[in-house]
Write an enzyme that holds these catalytic residues in place. Structure first.
Site, PDB file in Angstrom:
ATOM      1  N   LYS A  95      19.206  -3.942  -7.173  1.00  0.00           N
ATOM      2  CA  LYS A  95      18.517  -2.719  -7.619  1.00  0.00           C
ATOM      3  C   LYS A  95      19.506  -1.622  -7.945  1.00  0.00           C
ATOM      4  CE  LYS A  95      14.023  -3.593  -6.820  1.00  0.00           C
ATOM      5  NZ  LYS A  95      12.721  -3.517  -6.385  1.00  0.00           N
TER       6      LYS A  95
ATOM      7  N   LYS B 117      13.675 -13.966 -11.357  1.00  0.00           N
ATOM      8  CA  LYS B 117      12.403 -13.857 -10.655  1.00  0.00           C
ATOM      9  C   LYS B 117      11.355 -13.138 -11.508  1.00  0.00           C
ATOM     10  CE  LYS B 117      11.674 -10.592  -7.647  1.00  0.00           C
ATOM     11  NZ  LYS B 117      11.574  -9.638  -6.530  1.00  0.00           N
TER      12      LYS B 117
ATOM     13  N   LYS C 192       7.397  -7.400 -10.907  1.00  0.00           N
ATOM     14  CA  LYS C 192       6.354  -6.476 -11.346  1.00  0.00           C
ATOM     15  C   LYS C 192       6.928  -5.175 -11.861  1.00  0.00           C
ATOM     16  CE  LYS C 192       4.985  -5.486  -6.644  1.00  0.00           C
ATOM     17  NZ  LYS C 192       6.197  -4.921  -6.058  1.00  0.00           N
TER      18      LYS C 192
HETATM   19  P1  TYM Z   1       7.560  -6.591  -3.243  1.00  0.00           P
HETATM   20  O1  TYM Z   1       6.606  -5.488  -3.471  1.00  0.00           O
HETATM   21  O2  TYM Z   1       8.741  -6.677  -4.127  1.00  0.00           O
HETATM   22  O3  TYM Z   1       6.823  -7.980  -3.307  1.00  0.00           O
HETATM   23  C1  TYM Z   1       5.630  -8.213  -2.593  1.00  0.00           C
HETATM   24  C2  TYM Z   1       5.540  -9.627  -2.082  1.00  0.00           C
HETATM   25  O4  TYM Z   1       5.469 -10.565  -3.154  1.00  0.00           O
HETATM   26  C3  TYM Z   1       6.519 -11.496  -3.070  1.00  0.00           C
HETATM   27  N1  TYM Z   1       6.988 -11.769  -4.439  1.00  0.00           N
HETATM   28  C4  TYM Z   1       7.156 -12.991  -4.935  1.00  0.00           C
HETATM   29  N2  TYM Z   1       6.954 -14.210  -4.412  1.00  0.00           N
HETATM   30  C5  TYM Z   1       7.207 -15.280  -5.207  1.00  0.00           C
HETATM   31  N3  TYM Z   1       7.654 -15.171  -6.476  1.00  0.00           N
HETATM   32  C6  TYM Z   1       7.877 -13.960  -7.044  1.00  0.00           C
HETATM   33  N4  TYM Z   1       8.310 -13.870  -8.292  1.00  0.00           N
HETATM   34  C7  TYM Z   1       7.615 -12.800  -6.266  1.00  0.00           C
HETATM   35  N5  TYM Z   1       7.711 -11.472  -6.509  1.00  0.00           N
HETATM   36  C8  TYM Z   1       7.309 -10.861  -5.373  1.00  0.00           C
HETATM   37  C9  TYM Z   1       7.594 -10.803  -2.241  1.00  0.00           C
HETATM   38  O5  TYM Z   1       8.456 -11.722  -1.622  1.00  0.00           O
HETATM   39  C10 TYM Z   1       6.760 -10.037  -1.256  1.00  0.00           C
HETATM   40  O6  TYM Z   1       6.332 -10.859  -0.187  1.00  0.00           O
HETATM   41  N6  TYM Z   1       9.973  -4.775   0.683  1.00  0.00           N
HETATM   42  C11 TYM Z   1       8.777  -5.471   0.265  1.00  0.00           C
HETATM   43  C12 TYM Z   1       7.513  -4.748   0.646  1.00  0.00           C
HETATM   44  C13 TYM Z   1       7.440  -4.448   2.080  1.00  0.00           C
HETATM   45  C14 TYM Z   1       7.167  -5.348   3.147  1.00  0.00           C
HETATM   46  C15 TYM Z   1       7.211  -4.573   4.327  1.00  0.00           C
HETATM   47  C16 TYM Z   1       6.889  -6.710   3.196  1.00  0.00           C
HETATM   48  C17 TYM Z   1       7.627  -3.221   2.632  1.00  0.00           C
HETATM   49  N7  TYM Z   1       7.492  -3.287   3.983  1.00  0.00           N
HETATM   50  C18 TYM Z   1       6.987  -5.161   5.578  1.00  0.00           C
HETATM   51  C19 TYM Z   1       6.680  -7.280   4.446  1.00  0.00           C
HETATM   52  C20 TYM Z   1       6.727  -6.513   5.624  1.00  0.00           C
HETATM   53  C21 TYM Z   1       8.832  -5.622  -1.238  1.00  0.00           C
HETATM   54  O7  TYM Z   1       9.502  -4.897  -1.912  1.00  0.00           O
HETATM   55  O8  TYM Z   1       8.020  -6.584  -1.720  1.00  0.00           O
END
Ligand code: TYM
Length: 326
Positions: free
Chosen positions: A108, A190, A193
């Site tokens: 990032k 990957k 979003k």
């Molecule tokens: P984030 O918002 O980037 O993604 C949310 C969830 O979706 C999964 N994910 C994917 N899985 C498979 N293939 C993909 N292309 C893909 N893109 C996203 C991510 O692995 C995630 O599970 N830091 C976290 C959000 C967060 C969080 C937390 C998660 C904040 N606090 C506490 C768990 C526990 C994040 O940025 O996810």
């Protein structure tokens, strides 16, 4: 169980297969907390109106994906101030070196070179606080978040080592198929979003014709045989992963099903399976979004329940570190 998603862009097929689908499938077995990680979203600049809109859309989508608010605690992260409060404490127990090693920070900061802010760097400490507040057994996430849950475990152990058993050490729960869905135009990256340049992404709210168009154009290879080989055939392997996660078929079954049929037929089948999986989610989200009163009642009740749990952990932590009780 506890997990969250940043409302930093439209939810994608990756967010669904990597995370939400697994949450919904386990709602009966666990006491579940799921939130919209708005505090995390502002580590990258957001338009305020978009952030507000996407946070509510995300709540509607959680419910439409099968997270019944009667059985899951659904809330907005900024409504539970204990996240920011424990976040600070966890920051003081997270090392500069370990935060520097986080792959997501490196990625990032390369992509947002004009805005490498402190929040982007300390974000995993806030994520650790999000988790530890609720003392969960499992954190269901996609592959890319595993490293952050590992850090959470390390920090929790460090803290417990000094103060006794304050935090439960959580396990990462990563799905067997679908933990890393790749972009359909660039299958070595990957599906994301929040990145504008990702034209190979499917959003949960995309219309069937758009989904079909994106699948038809999916990047593959010139071999014309449907078999799993992530290294040499990343495009086809990604489509197989998606098809397997959606239909439950194994890679061998998929290879047999499309033997001699060519990529055109395979892409159509994958596209159609995704269209049918997402159709009820899109329709139900659209319906829920017309009922703002209901959504408000859900996130208010969620914040109340989450706040109660979070407060219990935070009080314990404050006492342990030596703050004078108010
Ligand atoms: P984030 O918002 O980037 O993604 C949310 C969830 O979706 C999964 N994910 C994917 N899985 C498979 N293939 C993909 N292309 C893909 N893109 C996203 C991510 O692995 C995630 O599970 N830091 C976290 C959000 C967060 C969080 C937390 C998660 C904040 N606090 C506490 C768990 C526990 C994040 O940025 O996810």
């Amino acid at each position: 169980m506890l997990s969250g998603i940043k409302p930093s862009g439209e939810l994608t097929l990756g967010s669904y297969l990597g995370a939400i689908k697994n949450w919904a499938e386990r709602a009966d077995q666990y006491d579940c907390y799921y939130f919209m990680a708005d505090l995390h979203a502002i580590t990258v600049r957001q338009k305020p109106a978009d952030l507000r809109r996407r946070t509510l859309e995300q709540l509607a989508q959680y419910i439409a994906c099968g997270l019944d608010p009667e059985r899951n605690t659904l809330f907005i992260q900024s409504h539970v101030p204990q996240h920011a409060e424990l976040g600070w404490v966890v920051n003081c127990y997270s090392m500069f070196g370990e935060l520097s090693r986080m792959t997501q920070f490196k990625d990032k900061s390369a992509k947002n070179a004009d805005n490498i802010n402190g929040g982007l760097f300390t974000y995993p400490a806030l994520m650790a606080a999000d988790i530890l507040l609720y003392q969960p057994d499992y954190v269901p996430v996609g592959e890319d978040q595993k490293q952050h849950v590992e850090l959470t475990r390390a920090v929790a152990r460090r803290f417990n080592g000094v103060y006794g058993d304050v935090f439960k050490i959580p396990e990462t729960f990563v799905p067997k198929v679908g933990a890393r869905i790749m972009s359909l135009t660039n299958p070595t990256a990957k599906m994301s979003k929040s990145e504008d340049e990702d034209a190979g992404r499917i959003a949960l709210m995309d219309k069937p014709e758009d989904i079909m168009r994106i699948f038809k154009r999916a990047v593959t290879d010139s071999e014309n045989s449907v078999r799993f080989d992530r290294e040499n055939k990343p495009g086809i392997s990604n489509l197989m992963t998606i098809y397997s996660a959606v239909t439950g078929k194994s890679y061998d079954e998929i290879t047999a099903e499309f033997d001699g049929k060519g990529y055109g037929a395979f892409k159509l089948a994958v596209g159609e399976s995704v269209v049918e999986m997402l159709r009820p989610i899109r329709e139900e989200s659209t319906r829920l979004l017309t009922d703002k009163g209901y959504l408000e009642s859900v996130y208010r009740a969620g914040a109340e329940k989450a706040g109660y749990m979070a407060n219990k952990t935070l009080r314990k932590v404050y006492k342990k570190v030596g703050f004078v009780p108010r």
